[in-house]
Every structure is written in C-alpha cells, then in structure tokens.
Design a protein around this motif. Structure first.
Motif, PDB file in Angstrom:
ATOM      1  N   GLU A  82      22.132   9.777  45.086  1.00  0.00           N
ATOM      2  CA  GLU A  82      21.088  10.565  44.166  1.00  0.00           C
ATOM      3  C   GLU A  82      20.857  11.773  44.677  1.00  0.00           C
ATOM      4  O   GLU A  82      20.836  13.194  43.870  1.00  0.00           O
ATOM      5  CB  GLU A  82      19.976   9.704  43.516  1.00  0.00           C
ATOM      6  N   ARG A  83      20.243  11.924  45.841  1.00  0.00           N
ATOM      7  CA  ARG A  83      19.694  12.942  46.549  1.00  0.00           C
ATOM      8  C   ARG A  83      20.893  14.079  46.816  1.00  0.00           C
ATOM      9  O   ARG A  83      20.615  15.295  46.651  1.00  0.00           O
ATOM     10  CB  ARG A  83      18.997  12.670  48.076  1.00  0.00           C
ATOM     11  N   PHE A  84      22.285  13.655  46.948  1.00  0.00           N
ATOM     12  CA  PHE A  84      23.184  14.754  47.140  1.00  0.00           C
ATOM     13  C   PHE A  84      23.143  15.703  45.889  1.00  0.00           C
ATOM     14  O   PHE A  84      23.446  16.745  45.807  1.00  0.00           O
ATOM     15  CB  PHE A  84      24.421  13.870  47.506  1.00  0.00           C
ATOM     16  N   GLY A  85      23.185  14.676  44.629  1.00  0.00           N
ATOM     17  CA  GLY A  85      23.218  15.628  43.336  1.00  0.00           C
ATOM     18  C   GLY A  85      22.162  16.350  43.258  1.00  0.00           C
ATOM     19  O   GLY A  85      22.307  17.788  42.714  1.00  0.00           O
ATOM     20  N   TYR A  86      20.891  15.925  43.427  1.00  0.00           N
ATOM     21  CA  TYR A  86      19.932  16.627  43.349  1.00  0.00           C
ATOM     22  C   TYR A  86      19.676  17.916  44.027  1.00  0.00           C
ATOM     23  O   TYR A  86      19.387  19.086  43.506  1.00  0.00           O
ATOM     24  CB  TYR A  86      18.811  15.816  43.404  1.00  0.00           C
ATOM     25  N   TYR A  87      19.990  17.761  45.219  1.00  0.00           N
ATOM     26  CA  TYR A  87      19.867  19.112  46.242  1.00  0.00           C
ATOM     27  C   TYR A  87      21.152  19.761  46.107  1.00  0.00           C
ATOM     28  O   TYR A  87      21.004  21.112  46.408  1.00  0.00           O
ATOM     29  CB  TYR A  87      19.632  18.468  47.784  1.00  0.00           C
ATOM     30  N   THR A  88      22.241  19.462  45.646  1.00  0.00           N
ATOM     31  CA  THR A  88      23.168  20.289  45.288  1.00  0.00           C
ATOM     32  C   THR A  88      22.777  21.370  43.985  1.00  0.00           C
ATOM     33  O   THR A  88      22.923  22.534  43.973  1.00  0.00           O
ATOM     34  CB  THR A  88      24.565  19.589  44.731  1.00  0.00           C
ATOM     35  N   MET A  89      22.197  20.564  43.078  1.00  0.00           N
ATOM     36  CA  MET A  89      21.463  21.559  41.907  1.00  0.00           C
ATOM     37  C   MET A  89      20.476  22.379  42.348  1.00  0.00           C
ATOM     38  O   MET A  89      20.395  23.576  42.044  1.00  0.00           O
ATOM     39  CB  MET A  89      21.041  20.498  41.022  1.00  0.00           C
ATOM     40  N   LEU A  90      19.619  21.926  43.288  1.00  0.00           N
ATOM     41  CA  LEU A  90      18.512  22.793  43.724  1.00  0.00           C
ATOM     42  C   LEU A  90      18.860  23.816  44.624  1.00  0.00           C
ATOM     43  O   LEU A  90      18.196  24.906  44.763  1.00  0.00           O
ATOM     44  CB  LEU A  90      17.351  21.777  44.605  1.00  0.00           C
TER      45      LEU A  90
END
Length: 553
Positions: free
Chosen positions: A19-27
């Motif tokens: 989940e964090r991989f996706g979130y920080y890719t977006m961020l």
C-alpha cells in the motif's frame, strides 16, 4: 532483531509495504502533476497538497472510532477497496476541466480509504504484542514495521520516474523542469520576453517543429499523461497488498479484536481507574501537540523540498554521486549493511560464512554497476524522495543495535525522550538546508527569469538533509506509534491511534505555511521558520518529560 517475532508481524508489514509503495509513488509526483497539468501557483499547490495530507492523516480518527465498534480487520479491507477506486480516478487521463473535479474526488477517496486502513493495521500490530511472551519486543516490532513501510517508499520514486521518462520518450520529449511553468505562462499570456526566449530555445532542443503554442499544449498533455501512468502504479500495488492481507490472515487473525470482542486467553488487559485513564489520555495529547511540528517540517519533502530539487539543484550528477540515484544500487547497499550485521551477530560459522559471501557479492555487483554507468546521469526532482526511505531501511538495524545495547545497560531513553531528541535533530537537518541556500535567488525571481545552470547547487545538500531528517524520524515516528499502542487505554485504542494521525494531519496541513512563504522570501529564511518550530517543540516536550515518562512505565 528478527528473532522471536510473531509471523503476523511480517504479513501485516508486507501488506502495508504494498500500500505504501503505491501511496509514495503517487506522492512523489503529485505536486509536480498539479503544476504541470493545471498550472497552479506554489501557494495553490501548497493548499491542495497540505489539505490532502491533512485528510489522509485525519481520517484514521474516523477509521479508529469505526474499528472500535465494528472491528479492525473489516475496516482494513474496506479501506483498500476505497483507496483503489481513488487511484483509478487519478490514473485516467482527462481534459483539464473534468480532470480537476475528478482529481478532488480521487483525493477524497484516497484519504477516506487510508483512514480506514492505516491506523487500524497498526492497531493489529500492537495487539500482537499484548500477549506476555511478545510484550518486550513491541518497540523493535514497530521499528521493523516502519522499516517495511519504507521499503515500499524506497522504490516509489523510481517507479514514478520510469513512467515519466517512458511516456515522454514515446512522444519524443525529455523532461526539463522549467518547461511546464513557462508553457503555462505562454498560454496565459503572462510570460516575459526573457522567459519566451528561454522557452523557444527549449522547444528547439526538444526538436518540436510546430508553433510554440502547439509545443506548450502538447508537452503539458504528455507530461500530465506520464503522471497519470505513475498514479496507475498505485492501483497494481493495492491489488498485491490485498492478496497478501487475505492469504496470510491466519497469522494475525487472533489479533483482530477490540475492547468489545473476545480476546485470546493469554491476553489480560489491565483495568484502569478513571483517573489513570485521564492521565494517560492527557499524556498522549501532549505528545500529539509536539509531533504536529515535526510533521509540518518533515513533509516538506513532497512540497518545498521537491521545489528545491526541481528549481535549485543540479539536474545531472557525476562521479560517486551517481550511485545514489539508482534504486538498485541503494538496494545493494542495504543488503551489504544487513549482511554485515548478520556477520557479527551470527552464532554459527556457517551463518557467518553465508553473511560474508552475501556482503562481498553485493559489493562486487555494486562496483560493476558503478564501472558501467554513464559518466553523467540526468536526474528528475522526484527521485530525491528515495533517500529518506533508503536511510530508514539502512539505519534501522543500526538504531535497533544502539538502543538494544543501551537497554541492556538500563540507559535506553524512554519513548517521549526519543521524541524530544528527534525534534532537535530535525532542526539540525533544516540548518543544513538553510546554509546551502545562502546566496540563491528567491523562487519568484526563478519563476520570472529562470536560473543559470552554474548557480544550481550540489544534490548533496538535499541528500544530507534527508539523512539528518531520517535520524530524527527514527527517533520519533516508530517510537511515537509504539508509545500510543502501549499507553492508550484499552477502550480507546483505535481512537487514540486515530488521534495520533489527527496530530499528523494538523502538521501536514501546516505544511502549506512554508509553501505560502515560497515566493519573495529568501530561502534560508524559509527553512529558518522550520528550525525555530522544531526547537520550540523540543523545549516543550523536555519541560513535561517527567509527566510523560510516568505513564510510559
């Protein structure tokens, strides 16, 4: 470090990593997307960015209250589904007017989904350590859990950069930081003569044969589409996260209980008097007040520190600096660190041999990679965001070893004391950036006239700042979460974890203040605001240390 931990920790940590991989890719690319797609000013971008972060970290309060009533596991799975819907909306390329409304809807869904997922997953981790046989490993567990989060974050900027380069490359373009701003100025009719001359030269360098207006429109569209593809990465990562959570649920199912549900036989919660409950809640609220200012400073990484990387930092690197801008080289360095620790900690000759071979092999591959790299490596601004998670993952065993050694001697600082030390270290980090910013033009001057390549600063200023801020983060964030899970009254665990995120939300909303200063103010003065906030917060927490340490025992 890894010995004696329950299997459920690894399942929950891996689910969070996805989940964090996706979130920080977006961020990593979100503020760049806002300015490229919509032409927003730094102030407007700051407001949207900070409001979104505030929503992401406020919603765990709602998620915690719902989980205290309906259960943590249900909220976690619901959160993943809602987040997925939000990322899908961001990943679909749309016209500017429709895309604006779609973006705000997507941000609302991501914030809500994160609120249901994030805090409640961490409560599940805390519940694993309510059992007496695991209680002593709580702080170490949260450090490992936090490390897993950062493994996801480590690879995120590279994924975002790969998508940017891929989509722009297919269109025959390459990334140039100044083009989006100048293109919007040209289309709005606000560009200066000097700016137009710069834009024309850049159009020629991109080998675009059409009119300047066509170039501006096409470049903006393709860059925005590249960012859409980057957001699409988050969709895939959430699918993987859900698979991990469902497949390995049996390893942590016993921890999915709240104060209204049946608990495992070996878990006995201490009965608290009303006075003890008030005392604990008061202590937690005081800690929350302090960490507000840490997150206000720390989450500049996605806003003003990204602006600094884009506008003031060299756009290419040479020499040894090239190693740090490949995530695979960073992964090899991490392997070397862990193998080195294993070499000294292994109790058997075979274990030491394997660790030594792994460390040697990683260093050899690293040397080969360095020898085959191009002499000059171009870098994009979002790539700097990989250094913080790299340092977290690489330094976690170091911090655990240091704190473990201090614990054996009875000298380990308490969680509140670690938070205070972290605030002081954060101030030192921004002192470095302030020093590196002396003599640079203001952001307003750069927007109007650009900046000469000779005036760009070394990437090492930002990298060094990220290193120091990582030390601060390791002192503060995992220890803060552990403190909440330990001190929160049993009936209010979900709500208290939610309030930890509310404090983070307020801090993230205050991130925008520094964005508002990003204009006519000298850069060293901008960073000085953060230095003062961190030092005052440290002074406050040390002044109430006895009260906090009393409830932490």
């Amino acid at each position: 470090m890894f010995e004696g931990q329950p299997k459920g920790l690894y399942a929950l940590a891996l689910a969070n990593t996805g989940e964090r991989f996706g979130y920080y890719t977006m961020l990593a690319i979100f503020t760049l997307f806002l300015q490229a797609k919509f032409g927003f000013t730094a102030a407007t971008t700051s407001t949207i960015f900070a409001s979104f972060l505030a929503g992401v970290y406020f919603m765990p309060l709602i998620g915690g209250i719902l989980a205290d009533k309906f259960g943590y596991g249900k909220m976690v799975t619901t959160g993943i589904v809602i987040m997925f819907a939000g990322y899908v909306l961001l990943a679909i390329p749309m016209a500017t007017n429709v895309g604006l409304y779609s973006m705000f809807g997507a941000l609302a869904l991501i914030a809500l989904g994160t609120g249901l997922f994030k805090g409640n997953l961490q409560v599940l981790v805390g519940n694993l350590y309510d059992a007496p046989e695991y209680s002593a490993k709580r702080d170490t567990a949260f450090s490992l859990f936090y490390m897993a989060i950062n493994i996801g974050a480590l690879f995120a900027p590279t994924a975002a950069t790969a998508m940017t380069n891929y989509v722009l490359g297919k269109a025959g373009f390459s990334y140039v930081p100044q083009i989006p701003s100048l293109a919007h100025q040209f289309l709005d009719g606000t560009i200066t003569a000097e700016g137009e001359a710069t834009l024309t030269a850049m159009q020629s360098a991109q080998n675009f044969a059409g009119s300047t207006a066509d170039f501006c429109t096409t470049y903006i569209d393709k860059l925005s589409e590249a960012y859409n593809y980057g957001f699409g990465v988050a969709c895939i990562s959430l699918i993987l996260s859900m698979i991990i959570y469902v497949v390995f649920r049996s390893t942590f199912k016993h921890a999915d209980y709240n104060s209204k549900q049946a608990k495992p036989a070996n878990v006995h919660e201490k009965e608290l008097t009303p006075a003890q409950t008030r005392e604990r809640i008061t202590a937690l609220l005081l800690v929350f007040a302090v960490v507000i200012f840490f997150w206000m400073a720390f989450h500049q990484n996605g806003l003003t520190m990204t602006f600094f990387a884009r506008d003031y930092t060299a756009h290419e690197v040479t020499g040894l600096d090239r190693l740090g801008f490949s995530v695979w080289n960073l992964a090899l360095l991490i392997i070397t660190v862990y193998a080195g620790f294993s070499l000294f900690q292994s109790k058997t000759g075979k274990g030491k041999l394997i660790s030594g071979v792994v460390a040697t092999l990683a260093l050899v591959i690293l040397g080969v990679n360095y020898g085959t790299m191009d002499p000059t490596l171009p870098i994009l601004p979002q790539i700097f965001q990989q250094f913080n998670p790299f340092f977290v993952v690489a330094l976690t065993p170091v911090s655990l070893a240091v704190f473990g050694s201090l614990a054996k001697k009875g000298k380990e600082p308490s969680a509140p004391r670690k938070i205070g030390i972290g605030m002081v270290i954060a101030a030192v980090g921004f002192m470095l950036l302030a020093f590196g910013s002396f003599g640079l033009p203001t952001p307003a001057e750069v927007d109007a006239n650009g900046i000469a390549a000779s005036a760009l600063v070394s990437p090492n200023w930002l990298i060094s700042t990220y290193l120091v801020l990582t030390f601060a983060e390791l002192f503060l964030s995992p220890m803060g979460i552990s403190f909440v899970s330990k001190v929160a009254p049993p009936k209010y665990k979900g709500a208290m974890m939610g309030l930890w995120f509310v404090a983070t939300a307020i801090g993230n909303y205050l991130v925008a203040i520094i964005g508002y200063l990003w204009g006519d103010m000298q850069l060293w003065m901008v960073w000085s605001v953060l230095i003062v906030c961190c030092l005052l917060s440290a002074l406050f927490i040390f002044s109430i240390m006895k009260k906090l340490e009393k409830v932490a025992k």
